[in-house]
Scaffold this active site. Structure first.
Site, mmCIF file in Angstrom:
data_model
loop_
_atom_site.group_PDB
_atom_site.id
_atom_site.type_symbol
_atom_site.label_atom_id
_atom_site.label_comp_id
_atom_site.label_asym_id
_atom_site.label_seq_id
_atom_site.Cartn_x
_atom_site.Cartn_y
_atom_site.Cartn_z
ATOM 1 N N LYS A 97 0.864 -1.082 0.096
ATOM 2 C CA LYS A 97 -0.082 0.057 0.107
ATOM 3 C C LYS A 97 0.931 1.258 -0.039
ATOM 4 O O LYS A 97 1.789 1.377 1.093
ATOM 5 C CB LYS A 97 -1.019 -0.124 1.220
ATOM 6 C CG LYS A 97 -2.203 0.444 0.956
ATOM 7 C CD LYS A 97 -2.967 0.263 2.346
ATOM 8 C CE LYS A 97 -4.459 0.584 2.315
ATOM 9 N NZ LYS A 97 -4.872 0.675 3.645
HETATM 10 C C1 E4P Z 1 -8.101 0.723 4.320
HETATM 11 O O1 E4P Z 1 -7.569 0.450 3.132
HETATM 12 C C2 E4P Z 1 -8.141 2.238 4.790
HETATM 13 O O2 E4P Z 1 -7.052 2.520 5.387
HETATM 14 C C3 E4P Z 1 -9.476 2.298 5.832
HETATM 15 O O3 E4P Z 1 -10.562 1.879 5.092
HETATM 16 C C4 E4P Z 1 -9.518 3.566 6.394
HETATM 17 O O4 E4P Z 1 -10.897 3.874 6.965
HETATM 18 P P1 E4P Z 1 -11.100 4.841 8.196
HETATM 19 O O5 E4P Z 1 -11.135 6.287 7.260
HETATM 20 O O6 E4P Z 1 -12.394 4.729 8.933
HETATM 21 O O7 E4P Z 1 -10.056 5.077 9.076
#
Ligand code: E4P
Length: 214
Positions: free
Chosen positions: A83
């Site tokens: 990522k």
């Molecule tokens: C996943 O890939 C993201 O980092 C995550 O869904 C972020 O979620 P949030 O905005 O609830 O922290």
């Protein structure tokens, strides 16, 4: 439509995986830190638990740092996805990594332009953040629909992971709009199959059956 779990809690992943509904897992540094475990150890464990892609995020800010981290992470398991944050340096890193065959998930996407840049750089996945856009009063659904149209129109291989999913309507709407994947927190997952009328219906049927069999 695929469902990923947005968690690094292995017990939660194993439990929901028994339903055969988990196509992958996403994590971020916040999610990993909640587990209080070693990053490499937890990612390797998740990768061996789940057949599908497992996203593990870099923390470096320059392209060189991200590339170095990504090359290490990519060796942890065959199904790991690196990522990368949506920045100029991140795009530079994705460009290099995609040519090395390393799968990437470009995260923190909030505009169509950001999504397009990530696709062109060679991202395997892009993660537009639905909940965080809603927090600032911006239409996240239009973003998902536009990104899907662009992918189909130009024939990009990139898949959309609708991220920052917080409730049932988020899941249902991104599914209708053509997100390839929704990544869902573990505590939201059971709401996908539950409904009070289902529970009530079962109770009534059983009561009637018992009365009939007395
Ligand atoms: C996943 O890939 C993201 O980092 C995550 O869904 C972020 O979620 P949030 O905005 O609830 O922290």
């Amino acid at each position: 439509m695929k469902f990923f779990l947005d968690t690094a809690n292995v017990a939660e992943i194993k439990k929901i995986n028994t339903l055969g509904l988990v196509d992958g897992v996403t994590t971020n540094p916040t999610i990993i830190s909640k587990e209080g475990r070693d990053f490499e150890e937890v990612i390797k464990e998740i990768c061996s638990t789940i057949d599908g892609p497992v996203s593990a995020e870099v923390t470096g800010l320059t392209a060189d740092e991200m590339i170095k981290e990504a090359r290490v992470i990519a060796k942890w398991a065959d199904n790991v996805v690196v990522k990368i944050p949506m920045t100029e340096e991140g795009l530079r890193a994705v460009h290099v990594l995609s040519h090395e065959g390393i799968k990437t998930n470009v995260t923190l996407i909030f505009t169509v332009a950001q999504g397009l840049m990530a696709m062109k750089a060679g991202a395997t996945y892009i993660s537009p953040f639905v909940g965080r856009l809603e927090d600032i009063g911006t239409d996240a659904y239009e973003l998902i629909a536009n990104l899907r149209n662009i992918i189909d129109f130009y024939g990009f291989d990139t898949e959309i992971i609708a991220a920052s999913i917080r409730n049932l309507p988020h899941v249902e709407t991104v599914a209708k709009l053509g997100a390839h994947i929704a990544t869902i927190p573990g505590n939201l997952f059971p709401k996908l199959w539950g409904h009070p009328l289902t529970d009530q219906g079962i109770e009534t049927f059983l009561k009637d059956w018992e009365a009939f069999n007395k």
